[in-house]
Design a protein around this motif. Structure first.
Motif, PDB file in Angstrom:
ATOM      1  N   SER A   9     -21.143  -5.939 -27.394  1.00 14.70           N
ATOM      2  CA  SER A   9     -19.869  -6.513 -28.171  1.00 14.70           C
ATOM      3  C   SER A   9     -19.684  -8.085 -27.993  1.00 14.70           C
ATOM      4  O   SER A   9     -19.737  -8.919 -29.053  1.00 14.70           O
ATOM      5  N   HIS A  67     -25.573  -7.093 -36.209  1.00 16.50           N
ATOM      6  CA  HIS A  67     -24.414  -7.553 -35.720  1.00 16.50           C
ATOM      7  C   HIS A  67     -24.342  -8.691 -34.899  1.00 16.50           C
ATOM      8  O   HIS A  67     -25.623  -8.588 -34.060  1.00 16.50           O
ATOM      9  N   HIS A 149     -23.651   3.826 -37.411  1.00 15.59           N
ATOM     10  CA  HIS A 149     -23.087   2.479 -37.146  1.00 15.59           C
ATOM     11  C   HIS A 149     -22.543   1.874 -38.379  1.00 15.59           C
ATOM     12  O   HIS A 149     -23.278   2.019 -39.393  1.00 15.59           O
ATOM     13  N   ASP A 170     -26.837   0.833 -31.646  1.00 16.79           N
ATOM     14  CA  ASP A 170     -25.311   1.406 -31.398  1.00 16.79           C
ATOM     15  C   ASP A 170     -25.327   2.624 -32.429  1.00 16.79           C
ATOM     16  O   ASP A 170     -25.629   2.401 -33.236  1.00 16.79           O
ATOM     17  N   GLU A 172     -22.497   5.989 -33.309  1.00 13.45           N
ATOM     18  CA  GLU A 172     -21.161   6.761 -32.710  1.00 13.45           C
ATOM     19  C   GLU A 172     -21.415   8.334 -33.142  1.00 13.45           C
ATOM     20  O   GLU A 172     -21.949   8.864 -34.076  1.00 13.45           O
ATOM     21  N   TYR A 198     -18.037   3.726 -24.192  1.00  9.61           N
ATOM     22  CA  TYR A 198     -16.820   4.039 -23.874  1.00  9.61           C
ATOM     23  C   TYR A 198     -16.976   5.334 -22.849  1.00  9.61           C
ATOM     24  O   TYR A 198     -18.206   5.993 -22.613  1.00  9.61           O
ATOM     25  N   TYR A 206     -10.989   4.374 -30.065  1.00  8.83           N
ATOM     26  CA  TYR A 206     -11.934   3.312 -30.911  1.00  8.83           C
ATOM     27  C   TYR A 206     -12.812   3.931 -31.916  1.00  8.83           C
ATOM     28  O   TYR A 206     -13.868   3.784 -32.113  1.00  8.83           O
ATOM     29  N   ARG A 207     -12.194   5.186 -32.522  1.00  9.39           N
ATOM     30  CA  ARG A 207     -12.906   6.131 -33.349  1.00  9.39           C
ATOM     31  C   ARG A 207     -13.301   5.017 -34.652  1.00  9.39           C
ATOM     32  O   ARG A 207     -12.352   4.467 -35.071  1.00  9.39           O
ATOM     33  N   TRP A 209     -15.404   2.678 -34.667  1.00  7.58           N
ATOM     34  CA  TRP A 209     -16.064   1.617 -34.328  1.00  7.58           C
ATOM     35  C   TRP A 209     -17.513   1.489 -34.300  1.00  7.58           C
ATOM     36  O   TRP A 209     -18.257   0.407 -34.099  1.00  7.58           O
ATOM     37  N   HIS A 211     -19.533   3.298 -31.740  1.00  4.91           N
ATOM     38  CA  HIS A 211     -20.242   3.556 -30.418  1.00  4.91           C
ATOM     39  C   HIS A 211     -19.901   4.929 -29.983  1.00  4.91           C
ATOM     40  O   HIS A 211     -19.025   5.702 -30.431  1.00  4.91           O
ATOM     41  N   ASP A 235     -19.173  -1.605 -22.391  1.00 11.53           N
ATOM     42  CA  ASP A 235     -17.971  -2.342 -23.007  1.00 11.53           C
ATOM     43  C   ASP A 235     -17.607  -3.665 -22.136  1.00 11.53           C
ATOM     44  O   ASP A 235     -17.828  -3.643 -20.787  1.00 11.53           O
TER      45      ASP A 235
END
Length: 276
Positions: A9, A67, A149, A170, A172, A198, A206-207, A209, A211, A235
């Motif tokens: 990040s 990103h 992601h 990255d 999720e 996380y 953070y759902r 995001w 990750h 993080d």
């Protein structure tokens, strides 16, 4: 492999990040006489200063995605400013009309940057591929897979000499099931580097995001029969003391050593070298 940036990040200076490091994602892999760099977060700057002493260089940079935290160090990568060097940059997540060259050009454009892409003196090639493809890489075998992601991302697997490394960041996870594409890519890998931004307890906040968690990393590593899980992409709110706690908890979840002799779980820190 050597870790030059392990943070996610945003880079984090300060004494509370001294042991695990504050630079964003950058991984160097050397195998088969080749040097491969994965992502160009702020960690690529110290790597570039080290490499600049050994010109001429032939380098490949593979982006998981573009990103800012994964490209923020690119314009400070010293080998790009030396005409003796050749650098290929690879990306598989972009969709037309976006291209990797256009992304880098935008990064070096007013009012965000003082000089343009033409400041680079190295011979540069921008290599686009479709995520899911296998890539030609000398004596190495490289496979790719899509990651979950925002705006897309690419996971990589490198095989050479009977050893294998997977770089998965990255992404999720889905709470109700494991990601089959990741498990297939990482099956029986010696090392899997995984987005562990996380904890499971934090994840609900953070759902969406893009990750995952270190606990999901354990679940994926076990499902894919991975030798060593490397917890990565920490993080910015997780300082050294917090990461020490993650290391203790993860070691209890995945105790012992893999067949390679490496621990079954490692928390990445800047300067970490792993030779599977």
């Amino acid at each position: 492999m050597r870790f030059w940036g392990v943070r996610g990040s945003i880079s984090c200076p300060g004494a509370e990040y001294a042991r695990y490091g504050g630079n964003t994602s950058c991984l160097e892999v050397t195998a088969g006489g080749r040097r491969l760099i994965f992502d160009a977060g702020t960690g690529i700057r110290p790597l570039g200063l080290e490499l600049a002493r050994h010109a001429p260089l032939d380098i490949d940079i593979y982006f998981t995605h573009t990103h800012l935290d994964h490209i923020a160090g690119l314009t400070f990568f010293a080998p790009l400013f030396d005409e003796r060097n050749s650098v290929r940059m690879w990306a598989g997540h972009l969709k037309p009309p976006n291209t990797l060259k256009a992304v880098v050009k935008s990064l070096m454009k007013a009012p965000l940057y003082p000089v343009s892409l033409e400041a680079f003196r190295a011979s540069i090639k921008f290599m686009e591929f479709k995520v899911g493809q296998s890539l030609a890489c000398g004596d190495l075998t490289m496979r790719t897979a899509p990651l979950n992601h925002p705006n897309g991302a690419t996971g990589y697997r490198i095989d050479h000499g009977g050893k294998s490394i997977c770089y998965i960041t990255d992404t999720e996870h889905r709470v109700d099931r494991r990601d089959v594409a990741i498990i297939d890519l990482c099956r029986k890998a010696d090392v899997m580097i995984y987005d562990s931004s996380y904890t499971d307890e934090e994840y609900a906040r953070y759902r969406g995001w893009g990750h995952s968690t270190w606990q999901e990393g354990v679940r994926v590593a076990d499902a894919a029969d991975v030798g060593t899980l490397v917890i990565f992409h920490h993080d910015p709110s997780h300082d050294d003391a917090f990461m020490d706690g993650v290391a203790r908890d993860a070691a209890r979840r995945r105790p012992g050593s893999a067949s390679s002799g490496l621990p079954r779980v490692i928390v990445a820190h800047e300067g970490l070298i792993i030779a599977p």
